[in-house]
Design a protein around this motif. Sequence first.
Motif, short mmCIF file in Angstrom:
data_model
loop_
_atom_site.label_atom_id
_atom_site.label_comp_id
_atom_site.label_asym_id
_atom_site.label_seq_id
_atom_site.Cartn_x
_atom_site.Cartn_y
_atom_site.Cartn_z
N CYS A 36 -0.14 10.84 -2.65
CA CYS A 36 0.83 10.19 -1.77
C CYS A 36 2.22 10.68 -2.16
O CYS A 36 2.69 10.42 -3.26
CB CYS A 36 0.75 8.67 -1.91
SG CYS A 36 -0.90 8.01 -1.61
N LYS B 26 4.85 13.36 -6.19
CA LYS B 26 3.82 12.50 -5.60
C LYS B 26 3.22 11.54 -6.61
O LYS B 26 3.34 11.73 -7.82
CB LYS B 26 2.73 13.37 -4.99
CG LYS B 26 2.12 14.34 -5.99
CD LYS B 26 1.36 15.44 -5.28
CE LYS B 26 0.92 16.54 -6.20
NZ LYS B 26 1.93 17.47 -6.59
N GLU C 47 -7.28 8.21 -7.95
CA GLU C 47 -8.61 8.38 -7.34
C GLU C 47 -8.69 9.50 -6.31
O GLU C 47 -9.11 9.30 -5.18
CB GLU C 47 -9.04 7.06 -6.68
CG GLU C 47 -9.40 6.00 -7.66
CD GLU C 47 -10.00 4.77 -6.98
OE1 GLU C 47 -10.02 4.69 -5.74
OE2 GLU C 47 -10.46 3.90 -7.72
N ARG C 48 -8.26 10.68 -6.68
CA ARG C 48 -8.28 11.86 -5.81
C ARG C 48 -7.40 11.71 -4.58
O ARG C 48 -7.56 12.42 -3.59
CB ARG C 48 -9.71 12.21 -5.40
CG ARG C 48 -10.55 12.67 -6.55
CD ARG C 48 -11.93 13.10 -6.06
NE ARG C 48 -12.90 12.58 -6.99
CZ ARG C 48 -13.75 11.60 -6.74
NH1 ARG C 48 -13.82 11.07 -5.56
NH2 ARG C 48 -14.57 11.19 -7.67
N ARG C 49 -6.50 10.76 -4.58
CA ARG C 49 -5.55 10.56 -3.48
C ARG C 49 -4.20 11.08 -3.91
O ARG C 49 -3.83 10.97 -5.06
CB ARG C 49 -5.41 9.07 -3.13
CG ARG C 49 -6.65 8.38 -2.73
CD ARG C 49 -6.86 8.16 -1.25
NE ARG C 49 -5.74 8.43 -0.41
CZ ARG C 49 -5.18 7.56 0.39
NH1 ARG C 49 -5.62 6.34 0.47
NH2 ARG C 49 -4.18 7.90 1.16
N CYS D 37 -1.41 5.24 2.29
CA CYS D 37 -1.68 5.37 0.86
C CYS D 37 -2.49 4.15 0.42
O CYS D 37 -2.19 3.50 -0.57
CB CYS D 37 -0.35 5.48 0.10
SG CYS D 37 -0.55 6.17 -1.55
N SER D 38 -3.48 3.82 1.24
CA SER D 38 -4.26 2.61 1.01
C SER D 38 -5.04 2.67 -0.29
O SER D 38 -5.47 3.73 -0.73
CB SER D 38 -5.19 2.35 2.19
OG SER D 38 -6.07 3.43 2.35
N LEU E 221 -3.71 1.77 -3.14
CA LEU E 221 -2.75 1.85 -4.24
C LEU E 221 -2.57 0.51 -4.93
O LEU E 221 -2.52 0.42 -6.15
CB LEU E 221 -1.40 2.35 -3.71
CG LEU E 221 -0.26 2.36 -4.72
CD1 LEU E 221 -0.54 3.38 -5.82
CD2 LEU E 221 1.05 2.70 -4.01
N GLU F 140 -0.46 9.97 -7.66
CA GLU F 140 -1.87 10.34 -7.54
C GLU F 140 -2.75 9.27 -8.16
O GLU F 140 -2.42 8.72 -9.20
CB GLU F 140 -2.12 11.67 -8.24
CG GLU F 140 -1.31 12.81 -7.66
CD GLU F 140 -1.50 14.10 -8.43
OE1 GLU F 140 -2.46 14.82 -8.14
OE2 GLU F 140 -0.67 14.34 -9.33
N GLN G 84 -5.01 -0.32 -7.87
CA GLN G 84 -5.20 0.64 -8.97
C GLN G 84 -4.69 0.09 -10.29
O GLN G 84 -3.73 -0.65 -10.33
CB GLN G 84 -4.47 1.95 -8.66
CG GLN G 84 -4.98 2.65 -7.43
CD GLN G 84 -6.47 2.85 -7.46
OE1 GLN G 84 -6.99 3.44 -8.40
NE2 GLN G 84 -7.16 2.37 -6.45
N GLU H 174 0.81 -1.22 0.00
CA GLU H 174 0.00 0.00 0.00
C GLU H 174 0.84 1.27 0.00
O GLU H 174 0.31 2.35 -0.21
CB GLU H 174 -0.98 0.01 1.16
CG GLU H 174 -0.36 0.19 2.51
CD GLU H 174 -1.40 0.26 3.62
OE1 GLU H 174 -1.04 0.73 4.70
OE2 GLU H 174 -2.55 -0.13 3.39
N ASN H 175 2.15 1.14 0.21
CA ASN H 175 2.98 2.35 0.15
C ASN H 175 4.31 2.13 -0.59
O ASN H 175 5.21 2.94 -0.47
CB ASN H 175 3.24 2.90 1.55
CG ASN H 175 4.24 2.08 2.33
OD1 ASN H 175 4.27 0.85 2.22
ND2 ASN H 175 5.05 2.73 3.13
#
Length: 140
Positions: A114, A106, A110-112, A82-83, A85, A108, A88, A61-62
């Motif tokens: 990290c 970073k 889904e609007r996240r 950053c769950s 990920l 990016e 995706q 996840e990161n």
Amino acid sequence: MSVRTMVLMAAVIPFLAACTSSAAFREKRNAELAIFEDHAGAPIDRIRTFNGIDRWQALSENKIAIWTSVNRAYLLTLDEPCSGLEFQHTIGISSTNSTVHRRFDKVEFERRVCFIEQIRPIDYKGLRATQRELRVAAGG
């Protein structure tokens, strides 16, 4: 066997199968991440991406691996959490003048957003050799 027991079993069996499948998925993912980490070098501050990112692979996840060419790969560690990920299909990676900087750029999806905490170059030839050895040992 009562109808109630049969209904309960019908509800529980798919759940147990999903848990087993999920545990196997996590185990495989953790083993794969360990191989990438074993072949990652010392952290660096930035990477040049003149031709962009060829491909990427979520490892946790990161953590993701990115390729800037066929044989040039990097292990990126992202800030937490950053769950999502690892599930995706597409991501975006920011850069400035074809350069990705740790702590500034970073990932990016889904609007996240990290931020990249660490960049480590991967010994890609060594990684591929280890993956090949493991496939042969597994009979595949």
